[in-house]
Design an enzyme around this catalytic site. Structure first.
Site, PDB file in Angstrom:
ATOM      1  N   HIS A   1      46.801  37.542  42.851  1.00 16.19           N
ATOM      2  CA  HIS A   1      46.566  37.212  41.439  1.00 16.19           C
ATOM      3  C   HIS A   1      45.943  38.383  40.700  1.00 16.19           C
ATOM      4  CE1 HIS A   1      42.121  36.451  41.740  1.00 16.19           C
ATOM      5  NE2 HIS A   1      42.417  36.094  42.977  1.00 16.19           N
TER       6      HIS A   1
ATOM      7  N   ASP B   1      38.587  41.462  43.703  1.00 17.95           N
ATOM      8  CA  ASP B   1      39.225  40.145  43.821  1.00 17.95           C
ATOM      9  C   ASP B   1      39.923  39.865  42.484  1.00 17.95           C
ATOM     10  OD1 ASP B   1      39.872  37.460  44.048  1.00 17.95           O
ATOM     11  OD2 ASP B   1      37.796  36.774  44.030  1.00 17.95           O
TER      12      ASP B   1
ATOM     13  N   GLU C   1      44.546  32.185  38.957  1.00 21.57           N
ATOM     14  CA  GLU C   1      44.010  31.726  40.236  1.00 21.57           C
ATOM     15  C   GLU C   1      42.521  31.425  40.153  1.00 21.57           C
ATOM     16  OE1 GLU C   1      42.129  31.850  44.153  1.00 21.57           O
ATOM     17  OE2 GLU C   1      41.778  33.204  42.459  1.00 21.57           O
ATOM     18  N   GLU C   2      41.792  32.195  39.357  1.00 20.61           N
ATOM     19  CA  GLU C   2      40.337  32.023  39.310  1.00 20.61           C
ATOM     20  C   GLU C   2      39.913  30.680  38.713  1.00 20.61           C
ATOM     21  OE1 GLU C   2      38.304  33.614  40.879  1.00 20.61           O
ATOM     22  OE2 GLU C   2      38.979  35.688  41.136  1.00 20.61           O
TER      23      GLU C   2
ATOM     24  N   ASP D   1      44.318  38.032  49.360  1.00 19.68           N
ATOM     25  CA  ASP D   1      43.114  37.857  48.548  1.00 19.68           C
ATOM     26  C   ASP D   1      41.932  38.447  49.300  1.00 19.68           C
ATOM     27  OD1 ASP D   1      41.443  36.986  46.450  1.00 19.68           O
ATOM     28  OD2 ASP D   1      42.623  35.161  46.188  1.00 19.68           O
TER      29      ASP D   1
ATOM     30  N   HIS E   1      32.664  38.184  44.245  1.00 18.77           N
ATOM     31  CA  HIS E   1      32.330  37.618  42.931  1.00 18.77           C
ATOM     32  C   HIS E   1      31.016  38.179  42.392  1.00 18.77           C
ATOM     33  CE1 HIS E   1      35.158  33.890  42.578  1.00 18.77           C
ATOM     34  NE2 HIS E   1      35.783  34.973  43.008  1.00 18.77           N
TER      35      HIS E   1
END
Length: 373
Positions: A72, A189, A223-224, A244, A324
């Protein structure tokens, strides 16, 4: 099958370009344009969904059962919840990330009046004014605000700039490629996953490697927020490998080095046969790897299955430290992962009955069944 030679300079260049383009979920158009330009340069046919998810086909020796590889391009970000009386902005997160990692971040708010630079700060940001109260503040999105780098003395001035509720806020990636091979940046990410896919594609085209079956290279844009690959698959796809980040942290078996193959995440186990196939490919070709289980994690695989796709899914990852947050990876893991994707695309299809969505029991798989007396 000879070992693929991944072009690290190409991989790093694509990653650097992607990191320079803001693409929080809901604001991904320019990143999509950049990917489309690169796919055209590589000579691949592709198509876009209405909102911009991309699927490109690399033709195989046979059409079915087709495979897919997905990453993504959307990232974490924020959105304006309110314009405050002091002219600053209250925020809500886009995606799941802690305000702890938003504090001090440089960012851009995309408003009708244009893009404005700013900084996300805790409500009590000055030690000279608040002394120890600076350290006593709770960690919460209601405890931060966005200070815009524009002359605003209050709410009316900020609104006059064209800044308003709902505007998208993109967090600066601030990438650093170190001499020791580490890459430190926000948004690895999953822009690193996208770069890995492009590097694998470039290798296959440069070395004239033909996939065993048609292979779809998918790039999703939501996706997030949990949508991911819910609306980008074609019916012929029988197996999908998601690329990922792996959660390198205490209590996890992931590593910043080698490929981490996830056996399960919070949505349950990945496909038994496909996951073990990837592990065996890594063993056969001396690709450093480890297996892990993720407790608080979901990916494009989950969104595809939840949307009703009856496909086998697996998850291969590059280990990220502080996912993250202020993320770090090692470029050797990206090369190892690109090698594995290339080898997977050229591997034999063991489960031929997967070419049809529905069929009889003939050719159905077995799993070890050890009985004790």
């Amino acid at each position: 099958m000879t070992s693929p030679k991944i072009d690290l300079d190409y991989l790093n260049a694509r990653l650097g370009e992607l990191l320079s383009l803001p693409s929080p979920t809901g604001y991904t158009d320019e990143a999509v344009w950049a990917l489309c330009r690169e796919l055209e340069r590589l000579g691949l046919d592709y198509e876009l969904t209405r909102r911009g998810a991309i699927r490109a086909r690399l033709p195989g020796l046979e059409a079915a059962p087709a495979r897919a590889i997905v990453a993504h391009v959307d990232t974490l970000g924020a959105q304006v919840k309110a314009v405050k009386d002091n002219g600053r902005l209250e925020l809500v997160p886009i995606g799941h990330w802690s305000s702890r990692f938003a504090e001090g971040a440089r960012c851009t708010v995309f408003a009708e009046g244009g893009g404005y630079r700013g900084t996300i700060l805790p409500l009590k940001a000055s030690g000279h004014a608040f002394n120890e109260e600076v350290d006593d503040q709770p960690v919460h999105w209601r405890q931060v605000e966005l200070r815009i780098d524009a002359v605003t003395h209050g709410r009316a001035d900020t609104l006059a700039l064209g800044v308003d509720v709902g505007d998208i806020v993109a967090i600066d990636a601030q990438p650093e490629f170190t001499d020791s091979g580490f890459i430190v940046s926000r948004h690895l990410d999953d822009k690193a996953g996208v770069a890995v896919m492009l590097a694998a594609l470039e290798c296959m085209l440069r070395e004239e490697r033909t996939p065993t079956v048609d292979t779809w290279w998918l790039f999703t844009i939501a996706e997030e927020v949990g949508l991911g690959a819910s609306a980008v698959l074609v019916p012929d796809v029988a197996a999908m490998v998601t690329v990922d980040n792996g959660t390198t942290a205490p209590g996890q078996n992931s590593s910043e080095f080698g490929v981490t193959i996830a056996m399960a995440d919070q949505t349950g186990p990945f496909d038994w046969h496909l996951s073990r196939k990837l592990v065996q490919l890594a063993r056969d070709h001396d690709i450093p790897h480890q297996k892990d289980v993720f407790r608080y994690y979901r990916s494009d695989s989950a969104s595809a299955l939840e949307a009703g796709a009856d496909i086998r899914t697996a998850l291969v990852t590059f280990g990220v430290d502080a996912s993250h947050g202020y993320e770090r990876i090692h470029q050797s893991a990206l090369v190892d992962l690109a090698r594995l994707l290339t080898l997977y695309a050229q591997s034999e299809v063991e489960i031929r009955r997967d070419a049809r969505a529905l069929t009889g029991v003939r050719g159905f798989t077995h799993q070890p069944n050890i009985s004790t007396s």
